[in-house]
Design an enzyme around this catalytic site. Sequence first.
Site, mmCIF file in Angstrom:
data_model
loop_
_atom_site.group_PDB
_atom_site.id
_atom_site.type_symbol
_atom_site.label_atom_id
_atom_site.label_comp_id
_atom_site.label_asym_id
_atom_site.label_seq_id
_atom_site.Cartn_x
_atom_site.Cartn_y
_atom_site.Cartn_z
ATOM 1 C CE1 TYR A 296 0.205 -11.368 -2.579
ATOM 2 C CE2 TYR A 296 0.397 -9.228 -1.548
ATOM 3 C CZ TYR A 296 0.289 -10.604 -1.444
ATOM 4 O OH TYR A 296 0.269 -11.188 -0.200
ATOM 5 C CE1 TYR A 346 -3.105 -10.709 1.348
ATOM 6 C CE2 TYR A 346 -3.232 -11.645 3.543
ATOM 7 C CZ TYR A 346 -2.512 -10.984 2.566
ATOM 8 O OH TYR A 346 -1.215 -10.611 2.806
#
Lengths: 397, 141
Positions: A296, A346
Site C-alpha cells: 500500500y 488509487y
Amino acid sequence: MPHPMRGATAITGLGMTPMGRVFGKSATELAADAVRLAIADSGLRKEEIDGLLTNAGVTGTAGHGIGLPLQNYLGLANLRLLNHMNAAGSTAAQMVQYAALAIAAGMANNVVCVFADTPLQEGTSSGAAYGGAARNPGRPRGMAGLYAAAGFFGANTSYALATRRHMALYGTTHDQLGTIAVGQRQWATMNPSAQMREPITLEDYHASRWIVEPLHLLDCCLVSNGAVAVIVSGAERAESLRQPPAFVLGMGQGHPGDVQRAGVEAETETGAKLAAETAYRMAGVGPDDVDICQLYDCYTYTVLVTLEDYGFCKKGEGGPFVEDGRLAPGGALPTNTGGGELSGYYMWGMTPLSEAVIQARGQGAERQVAKHDVVLCTGNGGVLSYHGCLILSPHRS
Amino acid sequence: MADTQARSKPLPEADEASRPFYDGALAGRLMLMRCDDCGTVRLPSRRHCDRCLSTETTWVQASGRGSVRTFAVMHRVYHPGFADEVPYNIAVVELAEGPRIVSNLVGVSNADIRLGMPVEVEWERHNDVALPKFRPLTSDR
Ligand SMILES: [Zn+2]
C-alpha cells in the site's frame, strides 16, 4: 504441520473497471461493472455467489457510497455472508480475510469483495477530493478545531509529519523516497490500466512542487474513480475454475493504536509488524521467501516503512535498502509492479490486491515478474493506523 | 457565506467537553485532563481515561513546555484563510506532561525547526478564543 488456513482458499475472480478521471457512472454502477467482470473472469455462474462484502472508499464518508443495498442492485439472492466493511485502506485485505475464514468454516462458498469510489467530480482537482475539513463551513468545534486552526488539513499533512520524523531519526533522504516514485513509474509504463505512464526521473521528482514539505507532489498517490472486485472461493473449487488460482497462504492484521501521548512511536513503527508475524507464521514463509511485494503506497514513505516492518531490512534502514533501485523493474525485490497508487490507480487496498492477483496468476504480460511463487500484498489505513495483509501464491502447498 | 468570512482562518469554538480547555486558553492557561484514578494525563477532551477507562477526571494546568516531535511545512492552500500564510509550519509538540498537541511554531524560521527543540506555549488571541502556539525556548539557530 502446515497451518489449516494455508492454501485453504484462493482468489478466483478479478474485475476492474476503467480507473481515474472516469465520469458518468455512480459508485454503485461502477461496483456492478466490476462484479460482472469478476464473475465472468472466474467462470463462476452468478447463482454460485453466496457472499458479498463491500467497501465504499471516500464516497462512503460523503454518504453516497456503496453498501448493503448493493446486494439488491446486483440481484443476489440468499446470501450466506454479507457485510459492509471499513478499516480504511486495509479493508480490501480484511474483506478477503473475512471471506476466507467464512469459506473455511463452511459458511459460504464464493464471496465477492468489492470496492467502488467516485471522489473525483468533473472540473475539480484531486486535492479537493481529499482536502478534508477545509471544506467544512462554519467554525470547527471542540478539540478537533485545533487542527483546522493550525492549518492542518487532510492525510497529506499527517503523512508529511510521519515522513519528517523518519527522515530526522534515520537520515532518510529525498533521493531515497524519490527512487521509490521513479521505480514505480517505470512499472506503470508497462501497465495499460495505469493513469500515469510517462517515465519520470529523480530530477523530475525533486522538481515536482511541494504539497506539504517534506512531501513533493510525486510522493503522493493519485485520486481515482473506479471499482475493483475480487472473488474468494475454496481451494478445491478454485482449481476447477477458469483462472489460475491465487491461493491465500497467509493473512494478518495489525492496529497499533495511538493515544497521542509520549511513548507511542506511531509515525515510524506500524501495524505491519504485527500483521507480518501472523501472516508469515500462517504461510510458513519469511521475508527471504517473498518474490514480489504489492505494498500500500498512499505515499512513498508508506512503502519504505512497510518494508522495514515486514523485516526486509532493519528499522531505519529502509532508505539505503531502496536506493539502489531494488524495487524497480530488474531489481531484486519487484514492488508495486503495476505502478501502485502513486502511478497506477488509487483504489485503496484494491490497488495492491489487484496487482498481486495479476502477478500470482502470471498475467502481468510485459511487466510480469518471472518468479512469482510468493506475493506479499498489504493494506494500510488511516495514518499508518490500520494494517492488513495477504500472502498469495499460484501454488496451493 | 460572505467573502470576508470565507477568507478568514477557521477559529475553533468550544463544545461542552472542551470548554475547560478553551476557557483556560482565554486565561492564558494550557489545560489538560488528568485521570483521578491512575494519574494519566490526556489532551483530547474524552470522557474516559484511555489507560484505565475511569471517568473521574480533573482538569489541571500544564507547564506549557514541551518539545517538537515532528513538523511539516504546508505549501498548498486548502483553506482560503491560509492563502497569505503559505508556506507555514505545522508542528506536533509533545508536552512535558506527555500529551501531544498540534500547533504552529512561532519565532523561528521553517528552515531552523528541529526535532526535539524545546518550546513553550504562547497564546494567539482572537475575539472569543485564544489559540496555543509554541515558541522555541533556546536560540540555537
Ligand atoms: Zn486512568
